[in-house]
Scaffold this motif. Sequence first.
Motif, PDB file in Angstrom:
ATOM      1  N   SER A 239     -34.067 -28.000 -15.689  1.00 35.27           N
ATOM      2  CA  SER A 239     -33.133 -28.801 -14.913  1.00 35.27           C
ATOM      3  C   SER A 239     -32.920 -28.167 -13.541  1.00 35.27           C
ATOM      4  CB  SER A 239     -31.792 -28.925 -15.652  1.00 35.27           C
ATOM      5  OG  SER A 239     -31.189 -27.652 -15.793  1.00 35.27           O
ATOM      6  N   LEU A 240     -32.289 -28.937 -12.645  1.00 38.81           N
ATOM      7  CA  LEU A 240     -31.982 -28.471 -11.299  1.00 38.81           C
ATOM      8  C   LEU A 240     -30.526 -28.032 -11.237  1.00 38.81           C
ATOM      9  CD1 LEU A 240     -33.726 -31.249  -9.169  1.00 38.81           C
ATOM     10  CD2 LEU A 240     -34.574 -28.943  -9.620  1.00 38.81           C
ATOM     11  N   ALA A 241     -30.282 -26.848 -10.686  1.00 40.55           N
ATOM     12  CA  ALA A 241     -28.928 -26.326 -10.533  1.00 40.55           C
ATOM     13  C   ALA A 241     -28.669 -26.044  -9.055  1.00 40.55           C
ATOM     14  CB  ALA A 241     -28.758 -25.043 -11.336  1.00 40.55           C
ATOM     15  N   PRO A 242     -27.430 -26.236  -8.584  1.00 41.65           N
ATOM     16  CA  PRO A 242     -27.127 -25.976  -7.171  1.00 41.65           C
ATOM     17  C   PRO A 242     -27.518 -24.561  -6.762  1.00 41.65           C
ATOM     18  CG  PRO A 242     -25.311 -27.129  -8.215  1.00 41.65           C
ATOM     19  CD  PRO A 242     -26.251 -26.746  -9.311  1.00 41.65           C
ATOM     20  N   PHE A 243     -28.058 -24.440  -5.551  1.00 37.96           N
ATOM     21  CA  PHE A 243     -28.464 -23.149  -4.992  1.00 37.96           C
ATOM     22  C   PHE A 243     -27.753 -22.975  -3.660  1.00 37.96           C
ATOM     23  CE2 PHE A 243     -31.668 -20.507  -2.641  1.00 37.96           C
ATOM     24  CZ  PHE A 243     -31.545 -19.365  -3.426  1.00 37.96           C
ATOM     25  N   LEU A 244     -27.241 -21.766  -3.398  1.00 36.02           N
ATOM     26  CA  LEU A 244     -26.431 -21.501  -2.209  1.00 36.02           C
ATOM     27  C   LEU A 244     -25.283 -22.510  -2.102  1.00 36.02           C
ATOM     28  CD1 LEU A 244     -29.094 -20.576   0.520  1.00 36.02           C
ATOM     29  CD2 LEU A 244     -27.710 -19.065  -0.899  1.00 36.02           C
ATOM     30  N   LYS A 245     -24.630 -22.717  -3.234  1.00 37.24           N
ATOM     31  CA  LYS A 245     -23.486 -23.624  -3.334  1.00 37.24           C
ATOM     32  C   LYS A 245     -23.848 -25.073  -3.007  1.00 37.24           C
ATOM     33  CE  LYS A 245     -20.134 -19.972  -2.286  1.00 37.24           C
ATOM     34  NZ  LYS A 245     -19.020 -19.540  -1.397  1.00 37.24           N
ATOM     35  N   GLY A 246     -25.130 -25.394  -3.115  1.00 37.88           N
ATOM     36  CA  GLY A 246     -25.552 -26.780  -2.928  1.00 37.88           C
ATOM     37  C   GLY A 246     -25.433 -27.271  -1.498  1.00 37.88           C
ATOM     38  N   ILE A 247     -25.702 -26.408  -0.521  1.00 43.15           N
ATOM     39  CA  ILE A 247     -25.624 -26.846   0.869  1.00 43.15           C
ATOM     40  C   ILE A 247     -26.633 -27.955   1.131  1.00 43.15           C
ATOM     41  CG2 ILE A 247     -24.771 -24.635   1.732  1.00 43.15           C
ATOM     42  CD1 ILE A 247     -27.597 -23.968   2.615  1.00 43.15           C
ATOM     43  N   SER A 248     -26.342 -28.804   2.119  1.00 43.07           N
ATOM     44  CA  SER A 248     -27.234 -29.916   2.441  1.00 43.07           C
ATOM     45  C   SER A 248     -28.286 -29.414   3.412  1.00 43.07           C
ATOM     46  CB  SER A 248     -26.433 -31.073   3.056  1.00 43.07           C
ATOM     47  OG  SER A 248     -27.251 -32.218   3.204  1.00 43.07           O
ATOM     48  N   ALA A 249     -29.359 -28.839   2.866  1.00 43.93           N
ATOM     49  CA  ALA A 249     -30.361 -28.160   3.686  1.00 43.93           C
ATOM     50  C   ALA A 249     -31.746 -28.292   3.069  1.00 43.93           C
ATOM     51  CB  ALA A 249     -30.006 -26.685   3.842  1.00 43.93           C
ATOM     52  N   SER A 250     -32.761 -28.267   3.921  1.00 39.73           N
ATOM     53  CA  SER A 250     -34.147 -28.299   3.456  1.00 39.73           C
ATOM     54  C   SER A 250     -34.975 -27.345   4.306  1.00 39.73           C
ATOM     55  CB  SER A 250     -34.716 -29.714   3.545  1.00 39.73           C
ATOM     56  OG  SER A 250     -34.907 -30.073   4.904  1.00 39.73           O
ATOM     57  N   GLY A 251     -36.243 -27.191   3.936  1.00 39.38           N
ATOM     58  CA  GLY A 251     -37.136 -26.323   4.696  1.00 39.38           C
ATOM     59  C   GLY A 251     -36.729 -24.871   4.645  1.00 39.38           C
ATOM     60  N   LEU A 252     -36.048 -24.451   3.593  1.00 39.71           N
ATOM     61  CA  LEU A 252     -35.512 -23.097   3.500  1.00 39.71           C
ATOM     62  C   LEU A 252     -36.638 -22.066   3.492  1.00 39.71           C
ATOM     63  CD1 LEU A 252     -32.640 -21.779   3.086  1.00 39.71           C
ATOM     64  CD2 LEU A 252     -33.276 -21.579   0.680  1.00 39.71           C
ATOM     65  N   ASN A 253     -36.497 -21.025   4.364  1.00 41.40           N
ATOM     66  CA  ASN A 253     -37.476 -19.943   4.431  1.00 41.40           C
ATOM     67  C   ASN A 253     -36.732 -18.611   4.456  1.00 41.40           C
ATOM     68  OD1 ASN A 253     -39.303 -18.218   6.793  1.00 41.40           O
ATOM     69  ND2 ASN A 253     -40.268 -18.847   4.889  1.00 41.40           N
ATOM     70  N   PHE A 254     -37.260 -17.648   3.700  1.00 47.95           N
ATOM     71  CA  PHE A 254     -36.636 -16.329   3.604  1.00 47.95           C
ATOM     72  C   PHE A 254     -37.385 -15.324   4.470  1.00 47.95           C
ATOM     73  CE2 PHE A 254     -35.256 -18.528  -0.131  1.00 47.95           C
ATOM     74  CZ  PHE A 254     -34.012 -18.004  -0.456  1.00 47.95           C
ATOM     75  N   SER A 255     -36.654 -14.348   4.975  1.00 50.21           N
ATOM     76  CA  SER A 255     -37.287 -13.252   5.700  1.00 50.21           C
ATOM     77  C   SER A 255     -38.109 -12.414   4.730  1.00 50.21           C
ATOM     78  CB  SER A 255     -36.234 -12.382   6.391  1.00 50.21           C
ATOM     79  OG  SER A 255     -35.327 -11.842   5.437  1.00 50.21           O
ATOM     80  N   LYS A 256     -39.003 -11.585   5.270  1.00 49.47           N
ATOM     81  CA  LYS A 256     -39.905 -10.797   4.435  1.00 49.47           C
ATOM     82  C   LYS A 256     -39.153  -9.882   3.484  1.00 49.47           C
ATOM     83  CE  LYS A 256     -44.064  -7.926   4.819  1.00 49.47           C
ATOM     84  NZ  LYS A 256     -45.007  -7.270   5.781  1.00 49.47           N
ATOM     85  N   ASP A 257     -38.005  -9.335   3.938  1.00 54.33           N
ATOM     86  CA  ASP A 257     -37.221  -8.456   3.078  1.00 54.33           C
ATOM     87  C   ASP A 257     -36.245  -9.219   2.188  1.00 54.33           C
ATOM     88  OD1 ASP A 257     -35.253  -9.275   4.826  1.00 54.33           O
ATOM     89  OD2 ASP A 257     -35.002  -7.332   5.802  1.00 54.33           O
ATOM     90  N   GLY A 258     -36.209 -10.559   2.311  1.00 54.77           N
ATOM     91  CA  GLY A 258     -35.364 -11.388   1.469  1.00 54.77           C
ATOM     92  C   GLY A 258     -33.895 -11.376   1.829  1.00 54.77           C
ATOM     93  N   LYS A 259     -33.532 -10.770   2.968  1.00 60.74           N
ATOM     94  CA  LYS A 259     -32.122 -10.632   3.310  1.00 60.74           C
ATOM     95  C   LYS A 259     -31.587 -11.777   4.171  1.00 60.74           C
ATOM     96  CE  LYS A 259     -32.110  -5.549   3.088  1.00 60.74           C
ATOM     97  NZ  LYS A 259     -31.856  -4.294   3.852  1.00 60.74           N
ATOM     98  N   HIS A 260     -32.467 -12.545   4.767  1.00 61.84           N
ATOM     99  CA  HIS A 260     -32.017 -13.608   5.674  1.00 61.84           C
ATOM    100  C   HIS A 260     -32.746 -14.915   5.374  1.00 61.84           C
ATOM    101  CE1 HIS A 260     -31.042  -9.865   7.906  1.00 61.84           C
ATOM    102  NE2 HIS A 260     -29.956 -10.556   8.233  1.00 61.84           N
ATOM    103  N   ILE A 261     -32.146 -16.008   5.833  1.00 57.94           N
ATOM    104  CA  ILE A 261     -32.728 -17.327   5.627  1.00 57.94           C
ATOM    105  C   ILE A 261     -32.651 -18.133   6.919  1.00 57.94           C
ATOM    106  CG2 ILE A 261     -32.277 -17.532   3.151  1.00 57.94           C
ATOM    107  CD1 ILE A 261     -29.701 -19.080   3.859  1.00 57.94           C
ATOM    108  N   VAL A 262     -33.531 -19.108   7.011  1.00 59.49           N
ATOM    109  CA  VAL A 262     -33.469 -20.124   8.050  1.00 59.49           C
ATOM    110  C   VAL A 262     -33.701 -21.463   7.365  1.00 59.49           C
ATOM    111  CG1 VAL A 262     -35.943 -19.974   8.624  1.00 59.49           C
ATOM    112  CG2 VAL A 262     -34.307 -20.830  10.324  1.00 59.49           C
ATOM    113  N   PHE A 263     -33.034 -22.512   7.851  1.00 58.27           N
ATOM    114  CA  PHE A 263     -33.197 -23.830   7.231  1.00 58.27           C
ATOM    115  C   PHE A 263     -32.795 -24.913   8.230  1.00 58.27           C
ATOM    116  CE2 PHE A 263     -28.904 -22.362   6.123  1.00 58.27           C
ATOM    117  CZ  PHE A 263     -28.123 -23.432   6.533  1.00 58.27           C
ATOM    118  N   MET A 264     -33.112 -26.155   7.872  1.00 57.18           N
ATOM    119  CA  MET A 264     -32.686 -27.326   8.629  1.00 57.18           C
ATOM    120  C   MET A 264     -31.553 -27.995   7.864  1.00 57.18           C
ATOM    121  SD  MET A 264     -36.366 -29.019   9.562  1.00 57.18           S
ATOM    122  CE  MET A 264     -36.625 -29.346   7.822  1.00 57.18           C
ATOM    123  N   SER A 265     -30.448 -28.260   8.536  1.00 58.87           N
ATOM    124  CA  SER A 265     -29.386 -29.015   7.894  1.00 58.87           C
ATOM    125  C   SER A 265     -29.795 -30.478   7.810  1.00 58.87           C
ATOM    126  CB  SER A 265     -28.076 -28.869   8.669  1.00 58.87           C
ATOM    127  OG  SER A 265     -28.242 -29.247  10.026  1.00 58.87           O
TER     128      SER A 265
END
Length: 506
Positions: A239-265
């Motif tokens: 099943s699908l569960a909310p991630f990052l509190k279910g923000i309205s975002a797509s195209g999520l990408n993580f930094s190489k060290d996994g500490k940061h994210i970038v996305f499109m609202s």
Amino acid sequence: FINSKWRLFQVSTEGGTAESAQLPFGWLLGISPTRPEMLIYGYDEERLIAVVPGGQPHHIGNLSTFDATWSPDGSKLYYRDKEDGSIYTAALDGSDAHKLLTVNGEPLRMRVSPDGRTMRFSVITDANGFVTSLWEAQVDGSHLHQLLPGFTDPPSDCCGSWTPDGKYFVFQATRDGTTALWAMRESGDWWHKVSHAPVRLTQGVMRAEAPLPGKDGKIYFVGTMPRGELTRFDPKTRSLAPFLKGISASGLNFSKDGKHIVFMSYPDDVLWYGNSDGSGLHQLTFPPMRAGMLPRISPDGSQIAFTALTTGKPTQNYVIPVDGGDPVALAPGNLDCSDPNWSPLGDALVYATGGAGDPASALHFVNPKTRVVTEVPGSKGLYSPRWSPDGRYVLALKADDSRMKLYDMNLHTWQDLIADMHVGYPEWTPDSKCVFFSTRVVEAYWVDRVCLADRKIQPIANMNANGKLVNDFGTWMWMGLAPDGSILALRDIGTQEIYVIDVKLP
């Protein structure tokens, strides 16, 4: 759209509970102007079906189409041919079919004026369905021309219909990121000078679409409030569960060290950057620029490469510091660009010109410091590149999405990874051994995996088995991977209702 099937419902014009119409699965194309008969595109059989309520459905010849309409007197059909995209006319039984006109693009939603003289329709001119314009011709196919050139930029006018008296033409158009209804006066008289400039009818953030002027003087339309919920697929519960509190975002990408994210609202297409737990977010882009496709954080974590659209310009790839600033174009030019992907060392990016459905698309390398561009050998007809984390391969899709190919950076050769299968949104695993990707089976949206070692396709998850996903990015619905390898998707939690407005038209 229920349980992966289009179903027909009916509701009173006074409002109330929507009830199943108990008719064949498919899209309702229209109701006959002269008799109690409906025209339906039969989804299962991919043919036109005429239905009299309470009667037996019957096929209309062997017309190859999924969009059609009646003439005002109900004596003939106008339809779009499924094969060549031209507009045809035919008798009610499908006989005497002949071509009227051909346009550069995909015509849809044909409508004929109440006096039976003029036809108007929308034309899609990009593979993702984002660029639409209204066109007009006489019903014999002559005098073809664009109805409102320059009214929106890029063109977004679409889906119009005449009022029953023929005095006004009502349509939808998007300006400043908002889709609204517009009305255009058709004609005046000798005693009154009238303006034919379109007048806006609806306001606010709700998308107003698919207007239908009624005989009661009201205008019915579909009102959409888009919103998504970021989710992660749980392989244990399927099943699908909310991630990052279910923000309205797509195209999520993580930094190489996994500490940061970038996305499109979603749905405003603004680029955001912050910590991987969702804290410390700050906005990187601002209207009229609209971020698109898949943003990527550089290997050293200092910059973000992304695609964006600015009104009046081709889509371009940009880089921007993670702390914010002015976006800088990677390779300015007159060609649409997309999907910039960093090399593992950050000393180059690979991107595409053209896109899905464009046989002239190609891949290019660009040095982010010198801006020197070179074409990837043998990449004509490819798009959507992805550099493998180990730097050995560049993965790309064929423009018609029917193949996934690998470019060997050492041998400078191409090979098929997947053939004869429609695929989208490929993502490498961190170890560069496997690729996750999306595919479609009927109306089910699946995520599969293929590994370089055996090249076998393994189904992983039916993503829309737990609700509808946002389909605002063209043919494919976005999927991504978290650092732990879990699958991410954007669930559709927006609302879509039928509205009616009372309009006093002079």
